[in-house]
Motif scaffolding. Structure first.
Motif, short mmCIF file in Angstrom:
data_model
loop_
_atom_site.label_atom_id
_atom_site.label_comp_id
_atom_site.label_asym_id
_atom_site.label_seq_id
_atom_site.Cartn_x
_atom_site.Cartn_y
_atom_site.Cartn_z
N GLU A 96 51.71 41.90 51.52
CA GLU A 96 52.07 40.80 50.62
C GLU A 96 51.04 39.69 50.77
O GLU A 96 50.78 39.21 51.87
N LYS A 97 50.47 39.24 49.65
CA LYS A 97 49.31 38.34 49.73
C LYS A 97 49.64 36.97 50.33
O LYS A 97 48.80 36.38 51.01
N ASP A 230 43.74 49.37 44.06
CA ASP A 230 44.37 49.22 42.74
C ASP A 230 45.88 49.04 42.87
O ASP A 230 46.47 48.18 42.20
N ALA A 233 46.57 45.65 44.30
CA ALA A 233 46.36 44.61 43.29
C ALA A 233 47.58 44.52 42.37
O ALA A 233 48.05 43.43 42.04
N LYS A 234 48.08 45.67 41.96
CA LYS A 234 49.24 45.71 41.06
C LYS A 234 50.44 45.02 41.70
O LYS A 234 51.10 44.20 41.07
N ALA A 235 50.69 45.36 42.97
CA ALA A 235 51.86 44.82 43.66
C ALA A 235 51.75 43.33 43.92
O ALA A 235 52.75 42.66 44.15
N ASN A 236 50.49 42.81 43.92
CA ASN A 236 50.28 41.41 44.29
C ASN A 236 49.74 40.56 43.14
O ASN A 236 49.25 39.46 43.37
N ASP A 237 49.82 41.11 41.94
CA ASP A 237 49.35 40.37 40.77
C ASP A 237 47.87 39.97 40.93
O ASP A 237 47.49 38.83 40.67
N LEU A 238 47.07 40.93 41.41
CA LEU A 238 45.65 40.66 41.64
C LEU A 238 44.77 41.61 40.83
O LEU A 238 43.58 41.78 41.14
N VAL A 239 45.34 42.22 39.78
CA VAL A 239 44.55 43.15 38.96
C VAL A 239 43.39 42.39 38.31
O VAL A 239 43.58 41.30 37.78
#
Lengths: 272, 272
Positions: A96-97, A230, A233-239
């Motif tokens: 988790e970011k 990838d 990124a998806k899970a952390n809204d970092l796409v």
């Protein structure tokens, strides 16, 4: 050329077939924090009588997870002794970011960054398996910044490799203390490194007369070496900011290997 | 690892011991200018029945001198077919910067740059020794810019390598026409490439979605691969701007070899 390559591949296959990778958890303490890193090496190539180059592996800001450990194993398969180091504390990992940012935030801009990494380095060099004159450190993202800080502290490193690391400009003091050659592997379109940060970093490298190589890989963004980037990124809204890039991963690994070939066995004609 | 390396070195030595380098002057004409390049290959590795990857070698702005020819020979020793191309006209070489600037000035910003290089490329691919799907172009200084222009023209190249080349930003049209992967080897403190020129170049690469790798070598200035650069600089009042750098020379050559290994024999998992 073809026959050379064939022989090389045959030898590489033979070497890999006879590998016996050993993975040992190592418990240690630094500044009151209980840590656990992982020592990884090929038992058929390395021993106390046959020490090898050592490579400290510093994880991304997620902590010492399977990805960091897998890189240590890859390094061990090259014939080196790897130590996947623990920066946060035994078992402290996150996906988790917000939590990662908080964990990494304890270190940026503070002496603790180099000191905690040095504690891991001591586990590597104290393993009895490592040639102390041939030691490097590699790191990913947060770990890339950490190996820069470790070098700036004057740690006895032949070289460091930063993969998509944050870039810490070197102070004049750091330039004086530094013993390491630098290979910086950078995603050309990494949105987390601003052009002015990049410029400040290379300016400090030039001013401090660092022996560095700075490589930009087309199309690569943050965390480009991590095959799971990838999903992360998806899970952390970092796409768009964080993502895997197979070509940049493969190329930066090849560049690291060439760099190790140089710093661990300098050519007789090498000049600084 | 050690045994792998030993086998590799043994094979490399064996290969080099059995090399039979052939050097053939090749006369041709382009746009009314009589030219003479040099085809170089290893007769024991390459033949019409056993075609090899081909590499066009484009000289510095001094013209097709011994330095450019020596690079073609080095390329041939790697098992490739090299063609040291002539941009200026048969026998036209200089060691004087005013004359060199005048000669190179005929090409910068003009279609003639790519067209003259393409005439050399046709000599290489027309040799009957080259696998047409595995062709690259490398160039030094002016030649580095030339191979960029050649790629931008849509020439059938798998890749180009620019060594301390002037940097030509890619137009949208060039991005569309280009087929080549780029490796750009740059002297980190080359005073002839201004930061804004560098930024414009990489910006155009990113905008055009080029597959590129841009490497900056610490302490390296213009002409860093040419062992005679220091003498040339002295004679032309270019000390501090032009000079040899052994580490950057060695490293950029190693990076070129890794690049060729990729573009001439792509890994199955390669992604763009």
């Amino acid at each position: 050329m073809k026959s050379t390559l064939a022989l090389f591949l045959a030898a590489a296959l033979a070497a890999s077939a006879s590998a016996k990778i050993v993975t040992k958890p190592v418990a240690y303490t630094h500044a009151g924090t209980a840590l656990e890193g992982v020592l990884v090496y090929d038992d058929e190539k390395v021993s106390a009588d046959k020490p090898a180059p050592g490579v400290l592996v510093v994880p991304e800001w997620w902590g010492l997870n399977d990805y960091a450990k897998s890189r240590a194993t890859q390094v061990a398969r090259l014939g080196y002794v790897a130590f996947a180091t623990d920066m946060y504390g035994k078992g402290v990992v996150t996906t988790e970011k917000g939590k990662a940012s908080e964990l990494a935030g304890q270190f940026y801009g503070k002496p603790l960054m180099a000191e905690r990494a040095a504690a891991g380095l001591a586990q590597l060099t104290g393993s009895g398996l490592v040639d102390p004159k041939r030691v490097a450190a590699i790191g990913y993202c947060f770990g890339g910044a950490t190996v820069q800080a470790l070098a700036y502290s004057g740690a006895p490193l032949a070289g460091i490799v930063s993969f998509h690391g944050s870039l810490i400009p070197a102070s004049a003091e750091a330039a004086k203390a530094n013993k390491a050659k630098f290979l910086v592997c950078h995603g050309a379109v990494d949105p987390f490194i601003k052009p002015e940060e990049l410029a400040a970093f290379t300016k400090s490298m030039d001013a401090g007369k660092f022996d560095y190589q700075f490589v930009s890989y087309a199309g690569a963004i943050h965390a480009f070496t991590n095959p799971k980037a990838d999903a992360i990124a998806k899970a952390n809204d970092l796409v768009g900011g964080v993502g895997y890039n197979a070509a940049a991963d493969r190329r930066s690994w090849a560049h690291m290997r060439a760099f190790f070939a140089e710093i661990f066995a300098p050519a007789p004609a090498a000049k600084k």
